[in-house]
Design a protein around this motif. Structure first.
Motif, PDB file in Angstrom:
ATOM      1  N   GLN A 140     -44.630 -36.522   2.291  1.00 26.30           N
ATOM      2  CA  GLN A 140     -44.585 -37.852   1.358  1.00 26.30           C
ATOM      3  C   GLN A 140     -43.176 -38.131   0.861  1.00 26.30           C
ATOM      4  N   SER A 141     -42.856 -39.365   0.468  1.00 26.83           N
ATOM      5  CA  SER A 141     -41.550 -39.739  -0.251  1.00 26.83           C
ATOM      6  C   SER A 141     -41.685 -39.188  -1.681  1.00 26.83           C
TER       7      SER A 141
ATOM      8  N   PHE B 202     -41.329 -41.536  -4.002  1.00 25.24           N
ATOM      9  CA  PHE B 202     -42.066 -42.473  -4.663  1.00 25.24           C
ATOM     10  C   PHE B 202     -43.281 -42.068  -4.400  1.00 25.24           C
ATOM     11  N   ASP B 203     -44.081 -41.776  -3.310  1.00 23.40           N
ATOM     12  CA  ASP B 203     -45.424 -41.374  -3.123  1.00 23.40           C
ATOM     13  C   ASP B 203     -45.887 -40.414  -4.336  1.00 23.40           C
TER      14      ASP B 203
ATOM     15  N   ALA C 162     -44.359 -39.252  -7.121  1.00 24.26           N
ATOM     16  CA  ALA C 162     -44.018 -39.707  -8.619  1.00 24.26           C
ATOM     17  C   ALA C 162     -44.656 -41.085  -8.931  1.00 24.26           C
ATOM     18  N   GLN C 163     -45.333 -41.727  -8.114  1.00 26.75           N
ATOM     19  CA  GLN C 163     -46.018 -43.270  -8.146  1.00 26.75           C
ATOM     20  C   GLN C 163     -46.897 -42.938  -9.661  1.00 26.75           C
ATOM     21  N   ALA C 164     -47.562 -42.082  -9.651  1.00 22.08           N
ATOM     22  CA  ALA C 164     -48.525 -41.864 -11.036  1.00 22.08           C
ATOM     23  C   ALA C 164     -47.745 -41.714 -12.170  1.00 22.08           C
TER      24      ALA C 164
ATOM     25  N   ILE D 268     -44.681 -43.077 -12.977  1.00 15.82           N
ATOM     26  CA  ILE D 268     -43.869 -44.139 -13.084  1.00 15.82           C
ATOM     27  C   ILE D 268     -44.468 -45.064 -14.408  1.00 15.82           C
TER      28      ILE D 268
ATOM     29  N   ASP E 244     -36.826 -50.800 -18.607  1.00 16.00           N
ATOM     30  CA  ASP E 244     -35.996 -50.978 -17.563  1.00 16.00           C
ATOM     31  C   ASP E 244     -34.728 -51.418 -18.222  1.00 16.00           C
TER      32      ASP E 244
END
Length: 78
Positions: free
Chosen positions: A47-48, A50-51, A53-55, A57, A65
């Protein structure tokens, strides 16, 4: 319908009801086994970041931002 599927259907059709139920149970077993194998393969696939850490973010608190803050770039390059 493929030739193989037609042959299977014709063969199963002449079986007694109890045997047809066994065939159906076996097919469902194979289907479940294949689905579980696919799920295990996806679970073990690389998994990347992002995959993974997505939960997380946006879960933390902070200024948000900073790229949308107009003061962020003030004086940059001077």
């Amino acid at each position: 319908m493929s030739l193989l599927a037609e042959q299977i259907f014709q063969t199963v059709e002449v079986l007694p009801t109890e045997d047809q139920q066994q065939v159906l149970s076996f097919v469902e077993f194979l289907w479940t086994k294949r689905r579980e194998a696919r799920a295990a393969a996806l679970k073990n696939a690389p998994q990347s970041f992002f995959d993974v850490a997505q939960a997380l973010i946006g879960a933390g608190e902070g200024s948000g931002d900073i790229s949308t803050n107009p003061d962020y770039m003030q004086g940059y390059g001077q």
